[in-house]
Design a protein around this motif. Structure first.
Motif, PDB file in Angstrom:
ATOM      1  N   PRO A  45      -4.052  10.836   1.680  1.00 27.04           N
ATOM      2  CA  PRO A  45      -5.365  11.019   1.441  1.00 27.04           C
ATOM      3  C   PRO A  45      -6.114   9.790   1.896  1.00 27.04           C
ATOM      4  N   GLU A  46      -7.538  10.229   2.268  1.00 31.39           N
ATOM      5  CA  GLU A  46      -8.454   9.213   2.584  1.00 31.39           C
ATOM      6  C   GLU A  46      -8.739   8.135   1.363  1.00 31.39           C
ATOM      7  N   THR A  47      -8.929   6.838   1.846  1.00 31.81           N
ATOM      8  CA  THR A  47      -9.299   6.116   0.814  1.00 31.81           C
ATOM      9  C   THR A  47      -9.911   4.861   1.501  1.00 31.81           C
ATOM     10  N   ASN A  48     -10.704   4.127   0.635  1.00 35.50           N
ATOM     11  CA  ASN A  48     -11.467   3.148   1.158  1.00 35.50           C
ATOM     12  C   ASN A  48     -10.742   1.700   0.480  1.00 35.50           C
ATOM     13  N   LYS A  49      -9.824   1.741  -0.225  1.00 28.08           N
ATOM     14  CA  LYS A  49      -9.243   0.462  -0.548  1.00 28.08           C
ATOM     15  C   LYS A  49      -8.442  -0.243   0.439  1.00 28.08           C
ATOM     16  N   GLN A  50      -8.654  -1.406   0.344  1.00 31.06           N
ATOM     17  CA  GLN A  50      -8.234  -2.273   1.404  1.00 31.06           C
ATOM     18  C   GLN A  50      -6.576  -2.342   1.112  1.00 31.06           C
ATOM     19  N   LEU A  51      -5.640  -2.244   2.139  1.00 34.59           N
ATOM     20  CA  LEU A  51      -4.530  -2.266   2.224  1.00 34.59           C
ATOM     21  C   LEU A  51      -3.771  -1.657   1.302  1.00 34.59           C
ATOM     22  N   LEU A  52      -4.208  -0.513   0.653  1.00 36.87           N
ATOM     23  CA  LEU A  52      -3.554   0.305   0.009  1.00 36.87           C
ATOM     24  C   LEU A  52      -2.156   0.936   0.575  1.00 36.87           C
ATOM     25  N   TYR A  53      -2.183   1.418   1.950  1.00 38.62           N
ATOM     26  CA  TYR A  53      -1.182   1.926   2.615  1.00 38.62           C
ATOM     27  C   TYR A  53      -0.449   0.840   3.285  1.00 38.62           C
ATOM     28  N   LEU A  54      -0.528  -0.383   2.977  1.00 40.29           N
ATOM     29  CA  LEU A  54       0.313  -1.348   3.661  1.00 40.29           C
ATOM     30  C   LEU A  54       1.747  -1.309   3.412  1.00 40.29           C
ATOM     31  N   PRO A  55       2.399  -0.738   2.171  1.00 38.11           N
ATOM     32  CA  PRO A  55       3.644  -0.539   2.288  1.00 38.11           C
ATOM     33  C   PRO A  55       4.401   0.328   3.014  1.00 38.11           C
ATOM     34  N   SER A  56       3.504   1.243   3.469  1.00 35.51           N
ATOM     35  CA  SER A  56       3.973   2.357   4.501  1.00 35.51           C
ATOM     36  C   SER A  56       4.090   1.917   5.788  1.00 35.51           C
ATOM     37  N   PHE A  57       3.855   0.482   5.948  1.00 38.09           N
ATOM     38  CA  PHE A  57       4.041  -0.027   7.382  1.00 38.09           C
ATOM     39  C   PHE A  57       5.347  -0.927   7.444  1.00 38.09           C
ATOM     40  N   TYR A  58       5.816  -1.208   6.040  1.00 37.01           N
ATOM     41  CA  TYR A  58       7.239  -2.061   5.956  1.00 37.01           C
ATOM     42  C   TYR A  58       8.297  -1.197   6.568  1.00 37.01           C
ATOM     43  N   PRO A  59       9.433  -1.888   7.045  1.00 37.11           N
ATOM     44  CA  PRO A  59      10.304  -1.706   7.874  1.00 37.11           C
ATOM     45  C   PRO A  59      10.993  -0.470   7.474  1.00 37.11           C
ATOM     46  N   PHE A  60      11.217   0.588   8.411  1.00 34.94           N
ATOM     47  CA  PHE A  60      11.472   2.058   8.196  1.00 34.94           C
ATOM     48  C   PHE A  60      10.926   2.898   6.941  1.00 34.94           C
ATOM     49  N   SER A  61       9.670   2.506   6.745  1.00 36.63           N
ATOM     50  CA  SER A  61       8.785   3.594   6.047  1.00 36.63           C
ATOM     51  C   SER A  61       8.017   4.203   6.766  1.00 36.63           C
ATOM     52  N   LEU A  62       6.949   4.908   6.263  1.00 35.82           N
ATOM     53  CA  LEU A  62       6.385   6.277   6.839  1.00 35.82           C
ATOM     54  C   LEU A  62       5.755   5.786   8.134  1.00 35.82           C
ATOM     55  N   LEU A  63       5.054   4.791   8.213  1.00 37.41           N
ATOM     56  CA  LEU A  63       4.122   4.461   9.357  1.00 37.41           C
ATOM     57  C   LEU A  63       4.758   3.300  10.295  1.00 37.41           C
ATOM     58  N   ASP A  64       6.113   3.149   9.883  1.00 38.92           N
ATOM     59  CA  ASP A  64       6.846   2.167  10.894  1.00 38.92           C
ATOM     60  C   ASP A  64       7.601   2.983  11.871  1.00 38.92           C
ATOM     61  N   ASN A  93      -8.536  -0.541   6.324  1.00 37.56           N
ATOM     62  CA  ASN A  93      -9.775  -1.180   5.747  1.00 37.56           C
ATOM     63  C   ASN A  93      -9.992  -2.501   5.846  1.00 37.56           C
ATOM     64  N   VAL A  94      -9.454  -2.966   6.902  1.00 37.30           N
ATOM     65  CA  VAL A  94      -9.562  -4.616   7.252  1.00 37.30           C
ATOM     66  C   VAL A  94     -10.109  -4.621   8.551  1.00 37.30           C
ATOM     67  N   ASN A  95     -10.731  -5.875   8.753  1.00 35.18           N
ATOM     68  CA  ASN A  95     -11.378  -6.083  10.013  1.00 35.18           C
ATOM     69  C   ASN A  95     -10.279  -6.450  11.085  1.00 35.18           C
ATOM     70  N   GLU A  96     -10.470  -6.624  12.196  1.00 33.08           N
ATOM     71  CA  GLU A  96      -9.590  -6.864  13.299  1.00 33.08           C
ATOM     72  C   GLU A  96      -9.061  -8.330  13.141  1.00 33.08           C
ATOM     73  N   LYS A  97      -9.776  -9.257  12.671  1.00 34.40           N
ATOM     74  CA  LYS A  97      -8.821 -10.348  12.575  1.00 34.40           C
ATOM     75  C   LYS A  97      -7.893 -10.358  11.360  1.00 34.40           C
ATOM     76  N   GLN A  98      -8.232  -9.863  10.290  1.00 36.32           N
ATOM     77  CA  GLN A  98      -7.374  -9.767   9.349  1.00 36.32           C
ATOM     78  C   GLN A  98      -6.374  -8.618   9.738  1.00 36.32           C
ATOM     79  N   LEU A  99      -6.582  -7.881  10.314  1.00 33.04           N
ATOM     80  CA  LEU A  99      -5.208  -6.953  10.880  1.00 33.04           C
ATOM     81  C   LEU A  99      -4.272  -7.756  11.809  1.00 33.04           C
ATOM     82  N   ASN A 100      -4.865  -8.476  12.644  1.00 33.87           N
ATOM     83  CA  ASN A 100      -4.014  -9.291  13.567  1.00 33.87           C
ATOM     84  C   ASN A 100      -2.913 -10.327  12.774  1.00 33.87           C
ATOM     85  N   ASN A 101      -3.651 -10.885  11.766  1.00 35.40           N
ATOM     86  CA  ASN A 101      -3.056 -11.795  11.107  1.00 35.40           C
ATOM     87  C   ASN A 101      -1.850 -11.349  10.146  1.00 35.40           C
ATOM     88  N   LEU A 102      -2.103  -9.833   9.611  1.00 33.49           N
ATOM     89  CA  LEU A 102      -0.952  -9.436   8.700  1.00 33.49           C
ATOM     90  C   LEU A 102       0.514  -9.529   9.000  1.00 33.49           C
TER      91      LEU A 102
END
Length: 273
Positions: A45-64, A93-102
């Protein structure tokens, strides 16, 4: 949200503002990836919250997303960064610099933090030795990942309390997850739920020690991934039979080893970058 993700994807394909478009993106692979983007839109679902979906990028999660049919390690690693750029820009929902640093948050260069990590690894292995042995001996298990106790992955199936979704590799790139999938309810999949029960003790120990995922490398060795994003992972390889790799070598996922420290005669700590 689909317009947002698609427009982000098109922008990234045309520019290098966040990450360069992979040179190996043929028309067929492009179509497979865009189909995956549409599927992700339906799942999240759409959200404006920052980093809400970050766990989905962790190894072998949905967006990895892993291109399992790529042969070049450099292409695999390049795609890991590209994929994080596309979905990260659209969903975090982060800017380019924040994204590159994650991804850098998982990088550890100093001996002190490396020794702390090795200590965590040894503590985990004390608790998980028997369960990892069962995983190695099982012919039915090759990936165990956990986001929460009720949301996790076994092999290519993602489990939740209400549904199980099994992904099949896309035709050309072998993307997993992909737009080729099957949905079932837990009570309709007794064999899958049996695997859930078998891996329950291991997933409990993984949760206790903050382990992101465990995946088989071959019939004897396993990769225990404690954390990471994109191409930056850290963890331990167990039951390694060959020569310990060096910095600059690639692992079985196509990620380049940055730091390698031998822990025992058949295990080593690693960081990829």
């Amino acid at each position: 949200m689909i317009k947002k993700i698609l427009s982000t994807c098109i922008l990234l394909f045309a520019t290098s503002a966040v990450t360069a478009t992979p040179t190996f993106f043929t028309k067929e692979i492009d179509n497979e990836y865009r189909a995956l983007i549409k599927h992700v839109n339906m799942m999240l679902p759409e959200t404006n919250k920052q980093l809400l979906y970050l766990p989905s990028f962790y190894p072998f999660s949905l967006l990895d997303v892993r291109p399992t049919k790529f042969h070049s390690n450099k292409d695999k690693q390049s795609f890991a960064n590209f994929n994080f750029g596309v979905f990260g820009t659209a969903l975090l929902n982060v800017n380019e610099k924040q994204l590159n640093n994650l991804p850098n948050f998982s990088i550890c260069k100093k001996s002190k933090c490396q020794n702390e990590r090795i200590k965590l690894i040894k503590e985990f292995l004390k608790d998980a030795a028997q369960d990892i042995d069962l995983l190695i001996k099982s012919n039915d298990l090759y990936i165990v990942q956990q986001t929460t106790p009720s949301v996790y992955r076994i092999n290519n199936t993602f489990y939740s309390p209400t549904q199980l979704i099994t992904y099949y590799p896309s035709d050309k790139a072998g993307f997993v997850p992909s737009a080729d999938y099957q949905l079932v309810k837990p009570n309709e999949a007794p064999q899958m739920m049996a695997l859930s029960k078998i891996t329950g003790p291991l997933r409990a120990v993984m949760s206790k020690h903050d382990v992101a995922a465990i995946t088989k490398i071959d019939e004897e060795s396993v990769n225990v991934i404690f954390g990471g994003i994109s191409d930056n992972h850290w963890g331990v390889v167990l039951y390694h039979k060959a020569t310990v790799p060096s910095s600059g070598d690639y692992n079985h996922l196509g990620l380049e080893y940055d730091i390698v420290k031998q822990i025992s005669h058949n295990s080593f700590y690693y960081q990829t970058n």
